[in-house]
Design a protein around this motif. Structure first.
Motif, PDB file in Angstrom:
ATOM      1  N   LEU A   1      56.074   7.172 102.057  1.00 15.19           N
ATOM      2  CA  LEU A   1      56.907   5.785 102.147  1.00 15.19           C
ATOM      3  C   LEU A   1      54.708   5.236 101.579  1.00 15.19           C
ATOM      4  CD1 LEU A   1      59.454   5.914 104.504  1.00 15.19           C
ATOM      5  CD2 LEU A   1      59.444   4.478 102.065  1.00 15.19           C
ATOM      6  N   GLU A   2      54.439   6.270 103.539  1.00 16.58           N
ATOM      7  CA  GLU A   2      52.629   5.321 102.930  1.00 16.58           C
ATOM      8  C   GLU A   2      51.704   4.936 101.701  1.00 16.58           C
ATOM      9  OE1 GLU A   2      50.401   8.167 105.533  1.00 16.58           O
ATOM     10  OE2 GLU A   2      51.193   6.868 107.243  1.00 16.58           O
TER      11      GLU A   2
ATOM     12  N   ASP B   1      55.961   2.059  99.082  1.00 16.89           N
ATOM     13  CA  ASP B   1      57.154   1.326  98.903  1.00 16.89           C
ATOM     14  C   ASP B   1      58.453   2.033  98.562  1.00 16.89           C
ATOM     15  OD1 ASP B   1      59.724  -0.645  99.813  1.00 16.89           O
ATOM     16  OD2 ASP B   1      58.532  -1.431  97.853  1.00 16.89           O
TER      17      ASP B   1
ATOM     18  N   GLU C   1      62.628   6.496 112.408  1.00 16.66           N
ATOM     19  CA  GLU C   1      60.987   6.298 112.575  1.00 16.66           C
ATOM     20  C   GLU C   1      60.988   5.567 111.380  1.00 16.66           C
ATOM     21  OE1 GLU C   1      56.411   6.706 113.766  1.00 16.66           O
ATOM     22  OE2 GLU C   1      57.960   8.010 114.381  1.00 16.66           O
TER      23      GLU C   1
ATOM     24  N   ARG D   1      62.865   3.126 110.474  1.00 17.89           N
ATOM     25  CA  ARG D   1      62.972   1.887 111.416  1.00 17.89           C
ATOM     26  C   ARG D   1      61.828   0.833 110.112  1.00 17.89           C
ATOM     27  NH1 ARG D   1      60.833   2.382 116.399  1.00 17.89           N
ATOM     28  NH2 ARG D   1      58.674   2.458 115.472  1.00 17.89           N
ATOM     29  N   ASP D   2      61.469   1.852 110.016  1.00 17.45           N
ATOM     30  CA  ASP D   2      60.217   1.641 108.958  1.00 17.45           C
ATOM     31  C   ASP D   2      60.326   0.330 107.603  1.00 17.45           C
ATOM     32  OD1 ASP D   2      57.308   1.968 110.396  1.00 17.45           O
ATOM     33  OD2 ASP D   2      56.963   3.265 109.534  1.00 17.45           O
TER      34      ASP D   2
ATOM     35  N   LEU E   1      61.942  -2.897 108.639  1.00 18.50           N
ATOM     36  CA  LEU E   1      61.183  -4.143 108.830  1.00 18.50           C
ATOM     37  C   LEU E   1      60.386  -4.260 107.422  1.00 18.50           C
ATOM     38  CD1 LEU E   1      59.620  -5.282 111.326  1.00 18.50           C
ATOM     39  CD2 LEU E   1      58.021  -3.711 111.049  1.00 18.50           C
ATOM     40  N   HIS E   2      60.519  -3.534 106.936  1.00 14.84           N
ATOM     41  CA  HIS E   2      58.627  -3.703 104.822  1.00 14.84           C
ATOM     42  C   HIS E   2      60.803  -4.710 104.412  1.00 14.84           C
ATOM     43  CE1 HIS E   2      56.700  -3.117 101.422  1.00 14.84           C
ATOM     44  NE2 HIS E   2      58.436  -3.476 101.578  1.00 14.84           N
TER      45      HIS E   2
ATOM     46  N   SER F   1      63.364  -6.474 105.627  1.00 18.95           N
ATOM     47  CA  SER F   1      62.610  -8.138 106.183  1.00 18.95           C
ATOM     48  C   SER F   1      61.963  -9.132 105.969  1.00 18.95           C
ATOM     49  CB  SER F   1      62.920  -7.414 107.731  1.00 18.95           C
ATOM     50  OG  SER F   1      64.129  -6.958 108.320  1.00 18.95           O
ATOM     51  N   LEU F   2      60.786  -8.439 105.776  1.00 17.19           N
ATOM     52  CA  LEU F   2      59.664  -8.829 105.580  1.00 17.19           C
ATOM     53  C   LEU F   2      59.940  -9.383 104.367  1.00 17.19           C
ATOM     54  CD1 LEU F   2      55.982  -7.134 107.587  1.00 17.19           C
ATOM     55  CD2 LEU F   2      57.196  -9.212 107.504  1.00 17.19           C
TER      56      LEU F   2
END
Lengths: 132, 185
Positions: free
Chosen positions: A10-11, A14, A35, A38-39, A42-43, A45-46
């Motif tokens: 994921l790093e 995406d 974790e 959640r990332d 968040l991504h 949602s952004l």
């Protein structure tokens, strides 16, 4: 895929842009990795934050202004470069003139020699010359 | 010059304008500022059309210009005396990157909190997250920003953590206090 591997993937990229096979694996692993989940949330949602649409009129305006401004700036640069060129030439001419004037002057050593010839010897000061 | 300039613009810059505007808007969250930023990039592109024609990825070249201009804009805003006077709200609100009324009406409360938290991130964190939102992978972000991959990983991780923390703080406290992003203070 364990949580560490998932986090590394994921790093790198995406989730929504991963190749299908890798994405399937990652999505299957997400449930066990809070974790990373959640990332990803968040991504997403952004990414969902609204961005206004771009009109073709706006693009035309950008183009018109950009071409005009770039032309003006290029002309300004050219004019400045021409001025610098003329300035450099003028400075070169002045320096050349100074060098010529300097080279045409008589050498300083000759002037010193003539000065030496004109110097008279000092009168004797020994007491014996003053005796009557 | 103008005729060929128009053709070159249409061939090299126009196809990337949408993504440039999206990126600019994601970074600034304000239409007027995003328009100005893209306009500035278009002028730079027209001035360096030969360089742009020679590069392998014009999109990345343009995004690099955008990234640099955005960093300069943030620096300028930090130095601006109008922003420095943070105590006067009528002065502080004018040059910030906070969304205008037009933008506010378009988003609901949860997104508003996310947006405020996002605006509190520093400029590099915002750039990295915006590039990720556009779907760029680590190698592409590295070639756009010039930041090494290791540092990028760490910064991206920190950006996500900071975003989460800011969201929690905004949810706990009054939202009005968060209108001015940290990077502009």
């Amino acid at each position: 895929m364990n949580c560490q591997e998932l986090a590394r993937e994921l790093e790198e990229q995406d989730l929504d842009h991963m190749p299908a096979a890798l994405r399937g694996l990652a999505e299957a692993s997400l449930a066990g990795c809070p974790e990373s989940r959640r990332d990803v949330q968040l991504h997403r949602s952004l990414t969902a934050l609204p961005v206004p649409p771009l009109s073709s009129g706006q693009i035309d305006e950008w183009r018109t202004v950009a071409l005009r401004e770039a032309f003006v700036r290029t002309e300004r640069h050219r004019r400045r470069a021409r001025l610098y060129g003329i300035g450099a030439l003028a400075l070169g001419a002045v320096l050349a003139a100074i060098a010529i004037i300097y080279l045409r002057q008589p050498p300083a050593s000759k002037a010193l020699d003539t000065h030496h010839e004109e110097v008279k010897p000092a009168p004797p000061t020994h007491p014996q010359f003053h005796q009557p | 010059m103008t005729g060929s300039g128009t053709e070159q613009f249409d061939a090299l810059v126009r196809p990337h304008l949408e993504i440039l505007f999206r990126m600019a808007y994601r970074l600034l969250r304000n239409s007027a500022d995003a328009n100005d930023l893209v306009q500035d990039i278009c002028i730079t592109a027209c001035e360096h059309m030969r360089d742009l024609a020679a590069v392998e990825h014009p999109e990345r070249w343009l995004l690099r210009v955008l990234h640099n201009r955005f960093l300069n804009l943030c620096k300028r805003r930090r130095r601006s005396p109008l922003v420095a006077v943070g105590d006067a709200p009528e002065v502080a609100e004018f040059p910030t990157t906070a969304p205008g009324p037009e933008e506010w009406t378009q988003i609901d409360d949860s997104l508003r909190i996310l947006e405020l938290a996002y605006l509190r991130l520093d400029e590099t964190q915002r750039t990295l997250l915006s590039l990720r939102m556009e779907g760029y992978d680590m190698s592409e972000i590295h070639s756009i920003t010039g930041i090494s991959k290791e540092v990028l990983r760490a910064r991206l991780h920190r950006a996500r953590r900071s975003l989460g923390q800011h969201m929690e703080r905004i949810q706990d406290g009054p939202t009005d206090a968060a209108v001015v992003p940290e990077s502009s203070k």
